[in-house]
Design a protein around this motif. Structure first.
Motif, PDB file in Angstrom:
ATOM      1  N   GLU A 160      96.253  18.284  34.362  1.00 12.53           N
ATOM      2  CA  GLU A 160      96.200  19.733  34.527  1.00 12.53           C
ATOM      3  C   GLU A 160      97.598  20.335  34.513  1.00 12.53           C
ATOM      4  OE1 GLU A 160      93.941  19.806  38.138  1.00 12.53           O
ATOM      5  OE2 GLU A 160      95.733  19.892  39.411  1.00 12.53           O
ATOM      6  N   ILE A 161      97.670  21.591  34.094  1.00  7.54           N
ATOM      7  CA  ILE A 161      98.936  22.315  33.999  1.00  7.54           C
ATOM      8  C   ILE A 161      98.941  23.476  34.988  1.00  7.54           C
ATOM      9  CG2 ILE A 161     100.450  23.679  32.517  1.00  7.54           C
ATOM     10  CD1 ILE A 161     100.346  20.828  31.594  1.00  7.54           C
ATOM     11  N   GLN A 162      99.961  23.514  35.831  1.00  9.59           N
ATOM     12  CA  GLN A 162     100.138  24.619  36.772  1.00  9.59           C
ATOM     13  C   GLN A 162     100.783  25.800  36.046  1.00  9.59           C
ATOM     14  OE1 GLN A 162      99.616  24.807  40.448  1.00  9.59           O
ATOM     15  NE2 GLN A 162      99.837  26.946  39.809  1.00  9.59           N
TER      16      GLN A 162
ATOM     17  N   CYS B 155      95.225  25.209  34.601  1.00  8.88           N
ATOM     18  CA  CYS B 155      94.387  24.893  33.446  1.00  8.88           C
ATOM     19  C   CYS B 155      94.171  23.382  33.407  1.00  8.88           C
ATOM     20  CB  CYS B 155      95.046  25.349  32.153  1.00  8.88           C
ATOM     21  SG  CYS B 155      95.031  27.144  31.933  1.00  8.88           S
ATOM     22  N   GLU B 156      92.917  22.968  33.342  1.00  6.83           N
ATOM     23  CA  GLU B 156      92.584  21.552  33.334  1.00  6.83           C
ATOM     24  C   GLU B 156      92.282  21.087  31.908  1.00  6.83           C
ATOM     25  OE1 GLU B 156      89.579  20.639  36.190  1.00  6.83           O
ATOM     26  OE2 GLU B 156      90.902  21.119  37.868  1.00  6.83           O
ATOM     27  N   PHE B 157      92.804  19.909  31.574  1.00  9.22           N
ATOM     28  CA  PHE B 157      92.642  19.359  30.230  1.00  9.22           C
ATOM     29  C   PHE B 157      92.170  17.901  30.297  1.00  9.22           C
ATOM     30  CE2 PHE B 157      95.892  22.629  29.830  1.00  9.22           C
ATOM     31  CZ  PHE B 157      95.570  23.269  28.646  1.00  9.22           C
ATOM     32  N   LEU B 158      91.483  17.474  29.255  1.00  5.13           N
ATOM     33  CA  LEU B 158      91.257  16.061  28.997  1.00  5.13           C
ATOM     34  C   LEU B 158      92.314  15.616  28.004  1.00  5.13           C
ATOM     35  CD1 LEU B 158      87.370  15.719  28.533  1.00  5.13           C
ATOM     36  CD2 LEU B 158      88.745  15.164  30.551  1.00  5.13           C
TER      37      LEU B 158
ATOM     38  N   LYS C   3      93.655   8.936  24.434  1.00  2.00           N
ATOM     39  CA  LYS C   3      94.687   7.906  24.281  1.00  2.00           C
ATOM     40  C   LYS C   3      95.579   8.147  23.073  1.00  2.00           C
ATOM     41  CE  LYS C   3      91.376   4.866  21.932  1.00  2.00           C
ATOM     42  NZ  LYS C   3      90.684   3.548  22.000  1.00  2.00           N
ATOM     43  N   HIS C   4      95.183   9.088  22.204  1.00  4.01           N
ATOM     44  CA  HIS C   4      95.991   9.397  21.031  1.00  4.01           C
ATOM     45  C   HIS C   4      96.912  10.594  21.260  1.00  4.01           C
ATOM     46  CE1 HIS C   4      93.478   6.536  18.933  1.00  4.01           C
ATOM     47  NE2 HIS C   4      92.403   7.223  19.241  1.00  4.01           N
ATOM     48  N   GLY C   5      96.868  11.147  22.474  1.00  2.95           N
ATOM     49  CA  GLY C   5      97.717  12.293  22.777  1.00  2.95           C
ATOM     50  C   GLY C   5      97.083  13.629  22.455  1.00  2.95           C
ATOM     51  N   ASN C   6      95.807  13.620  22.091  1.00  6.02           N
ATOM     52  CA  ASN C   6      95.087  14.874  21.859  1.00  6.02           C
ATOM     53  C   ASN C   6      94.606  15.426  23.204  1.00  6.02           C
ATOM     54  OD1 ASN C   6      95.141  14.586  18.926  1.00  6.02           O
ATOM     55  ND2 ASN C   6      93.658  12.953  19.234  1.00  6.02           N
ATOM     56  N   PHE C   7      94.746  16.731  23.406  1.00  7.62           N
ATOM     57  CA  PHE C   7      94.301  17.319  24.664  1.00  7.62           C
ATOM     58  C   PHE C   7      93.316  18.454  24.407  1.00  7.62           C
ATOM     59  CE2 PHE C   7      98.221  19.467  23.410  1.00  7.62           C
ATOM     60  CZ  PHE C   7      97.958  20.814  23.608  1.00  7.62           C
ATOM     61  N   TYR C   8      92.403  18.633  25.362  1.00 11.84           N
ATOM     62  CA  TYR C   8      91.317  19.601  25.212  1.00 11.84           C
ATOM     63  C   TYR C   8      91.151  20.393  26.513  1.00 11.84           C
ATOM     64  CZ  TYR C   8      90.207  16.166  21.560  1.00 11.84           C
ATOM     65  OH  TYR C   8      90.274  15.302  20.502  1.00 11.84           O
ATOM     66  N   PHE C   9      91.116  21.699  26.387  1.00 11.19           N
ATOM     67  CA  PHE C   9      90.937  22.575  27.543  1.00 11.19           C
ATOM     68  C   PHE C   9      89.547  22.382  28.157  1.00 11.19           C
ATOM     69  CE2 PHE C   9      89.315  26.631  29.193  1.00 11.19           C
ATOM     70  CZ  PHE C   9      90.299  26.972  30.119  1.00 11.19           C
ATOM     71  N   LEU C  10      89.500  22.261  29.472  1.00  5.81           N
ATOM     72  CA  LEU C  10      88.236  22.145  30.196  1.00  5.81           C
ATOM     73  C   LEU C  10      87.858  23.444  30.884  1.00  5.81           C
ATOM     74  CD1 LEU C  10      88.402  18.669  32.007  1.00  5.81           C
ATOM     75  CD2 LEU C  10      86.845  19.341  30.165  1.00  5.81           C
ATOM     76  N   GLU C  11      88.756  23.911  31.760  1.00  8.62           N
ATOM     77  CA  GLU C  11      88.494  25.112  32.540  1.00  8.62           C
ATOM     78  C   GLU C  11      89.782  25.553  33.215  1.00  8.62           C
ATOM     79  OE1 GLU C  11      86.130  24.498  36.104  1.00  8.62           O
ATOM     80  OE2 GLU C  11      86.518  22.350  35.992  1.00  8.62           O
ATOM     81  N   MET C  12      89.720  26.729  33.834  1.00 10.18           N
ATOM     82  CA  MET C  12      90.860  27.213  34.592  1.00 10.18           C
ATOM     83  C   MET C  12      90.429  27.459  36.026  1.00 10.18           C
ATOM     84  SD  MET C  12      93.520  30.303  33.824  1.00 10.18           S
ATOM     85  CE  MET C  12      95.105  30.336  34.689  1.00 10.18           C
TER      86      MET C  12
END
Length: 514
Positions: free
Chosen positions: A212-214, A276-279, A282-291
């Motif tokens: 997650e990103i603050q 903001c929370e992300f998945l 292992k390949h460095g791809n990230f996906y937004f989940l929720e805030m």
């Protein structure tokens, strides 16, 4: 700037104490509120003022928004800080606070509403160019639609409650034949938990990390990211250990994820602190989940590595101050947080209740204790089982783990079972020490962790407890040397041997060997 002289804290426990401390350092008066169950709680004693708000059940005290606003006006408060949980992410409460002429220490009601629904948040993130997991932005109509979309995205897929959180209303589907049953189950659980049975579908990412990103945004259009937190150590979608930074995030990836989080926040018209929370695969791809439109439980790890007091900046932003920094600082060292809960890991993490008869806190370099308990505190079932957060900071992750292990060994809590021994086992686990983890890792690892023998530290304490127990029993039954119906040192009746905790098992072994 707006005048901010007195803040009512619409919360309890460790986060209320945390906010009170931030207020005091800024010269702001604090007002605590408390239920019948919290009359003697630390946050009540720490505040400048305290007001009783009702019976123990949260529905009759901490969730009564109208009453909290009335209390704030009665005591002459300028603002309300909601902390986390309870009413912190209820847009109607934020609006009601502002409509009452008070300052809301959090994001605007419109931003809470925009990010409050997972489907609405996904739509907003897509418009902002933030990567999202392939899936729908509208609730599923029926099982036939779910099956069609599952074939389109590819199995496995994840059914998720649109208004959900904490793992409620979530089902992983690996076979098309499971769709109908899983959808019905998720909808029923979502309805019971959130009053809304809307469920959407997305591609299930295998073996990701939860990162997650603050973010922090002021009222003047400035919004920055403050680095990442690694939150992959989860049980039933509940975080248990958090750290900052993440071993899986390079400086380049940190910059990309930070920019994506800021874009999503700006798209929502965000102000104040949020996450903001992300998945992260292992390949460095990230996906937004929720805030999460509030201060997070795990905010201290970011504070320690970034050198920024997030709660103070919540207050400063609310009164109109401008952020003095517009670039993401470089992380300084490593921070780890363990959630100390009143749960018994040996018995499936069942809640433990009772009176805390003895509390010894860890100390020393780089150790922080954010607690809502003291010796004599009564732990019941009315609220979340989290008692406190133990946080450490060190130059490297290796040293942070060693420091956390040392701090956990110094921590002593008698009277209720806690998660302390679980965290000690985690600090010694090779996968954790090398950060070879995903969000599914702990669920698979738990049987092995719980099957291990108690730590040497726990055994030493248990031997002493066993000796005291035997001595107390003999003293209570003169002429006999047989342990009978005496109580344990904590004052609670001995538990069923089949459900004994680690400490209880060790104590009995000590008695047998005496």
């Amino acid at each position: 700037m707006k005048e901010l002289r007195k803040v009512l804290i619409a919360n309890r426990g460790e986060i209320a104490v945390r906010i009170i401390r931030a207020c005091r350092e800024l010269g702001i008066q604090s007002v605590a509120v408390y239920s019948d169950a919290d009359a003697g709680a630390p946050h009540v004693r720490a505040a400048d003022e305290a007001v009783h708000i009702g019976p123990a059940p949260a529905s009759q005290s901490y969730l009564r928004g109208d009453h909290l606003i009335e209390v704030a006006k009665q005591v002459g408060a300028d603002a309300i800080h909601p902390g986390y949980g309870f009413l912190s992410e209820r847009e109607w409460f934020a609006k009601a606070v502002e409509d009452a002429g008070l300052i809301w220490i959090g994001p605007p009601a419109s931003a809470i509403a925009a990010m409050g629904s997972k489907t609405a948040a996904r739509t907003l993130a897509i418009k902002a160019g933030t990567p999202v997991v392939p899936g729908t932005t509208e609730a599923l109509k029926d099982a036939a639609e779910a099956k069609k979309l599952a074939q389109e995205f590819g199995l496995p897929v994840l059914l998720k409650a649109a208004a959900g959180g904490g793992g409620k209303g979530m089902r992983v589907v690996r076979d098309l034949s499971e769709i109908e049953g899983a959808l019905g189950s998720a909808q029923r659980e979502a309805k019971n938990a959130f009053g809304d049975d809307a469920v959407y579908i997305e591609k299930y990412i295998e073996g990701p990390r939860h990162v997650e990103i603050q973010v922090l945004a002021d009222q003047h259009g400035n919004c920055i990211s403050l680095g990442e937190r690694e939150c992959s150590i989860q049980r039933r979608h509940q975080k248990m250990i958090e750290e900052a930074p993440s071993v899986a995030v390079s400086p380049e990836l940190r910059a990309k994820m930070g920019a994506a989080a800021v874009a999503a926040a700006k798209a929502a018209g965000y102000v104040n602190a949020g996450t903001c929370e992300f998945l992260l695969d292992k390949h460095g791809n990230f996906y937004f989940l929720e805030m999460n439109t509030r201060i997070q439980v795990e905010h201290p790890v970011t504070e320690l590595v970034m050198g920024i007091d997030l709660v103070q900046w919540q207050l400063r932003i609310a009164r109109g101050e401008t952020l003095p920094f517009l670039e993401t600082p470089k992380p300084n060292g490593w921070a780890i947080e363990c959630r100390i809960t009143s749960e018994d890991p040996a018995n499936g993490f069942l809640p433990s209740t009772g009176r805390i008869t003895h509390l010894q806190l860890p100390a020393g370099p780089g150790v922080r204790w954010d607690g809502g308990i003291t010796t004599g505190s009564v732990v019941g079932l009315n609220y979340d089982p989290m008692l406190a957060k133990l946080i450490v900071h060190a130059p490297t992750r290796e040293l942070a783990i060693a420091r956390m292990e040392r701090a956990l060994r110094e921590l002593v809590i008698h009277g209720v079972e806690t998660s302390r021994e679980f965290h000690l086992r985690m600090m010694a686990d090779e996968d954790y020490r090398t950060s070879n983890v995903t969000i599914q890792w702990l669920e698979a690892k738990l049987p092995e962790l719980l099957a291990r023998k108690p730590s040497a530290d726990t055994l030493r304490v248990a031997v002493i407890a066993g000796a005291l127990f035997a001595q107390k029993d003999r003293a209570g039954r003169p002429g006999t040397g047989v342990a009978g119906s005496a109580q344990t040192p904590s004052g609670a009746a001995p538990s069923d041997p089949s459900r004994a905790s680690w400490a209880e098992q060790a104590r009995r072994e000590a008695l047998r060997g005496a």
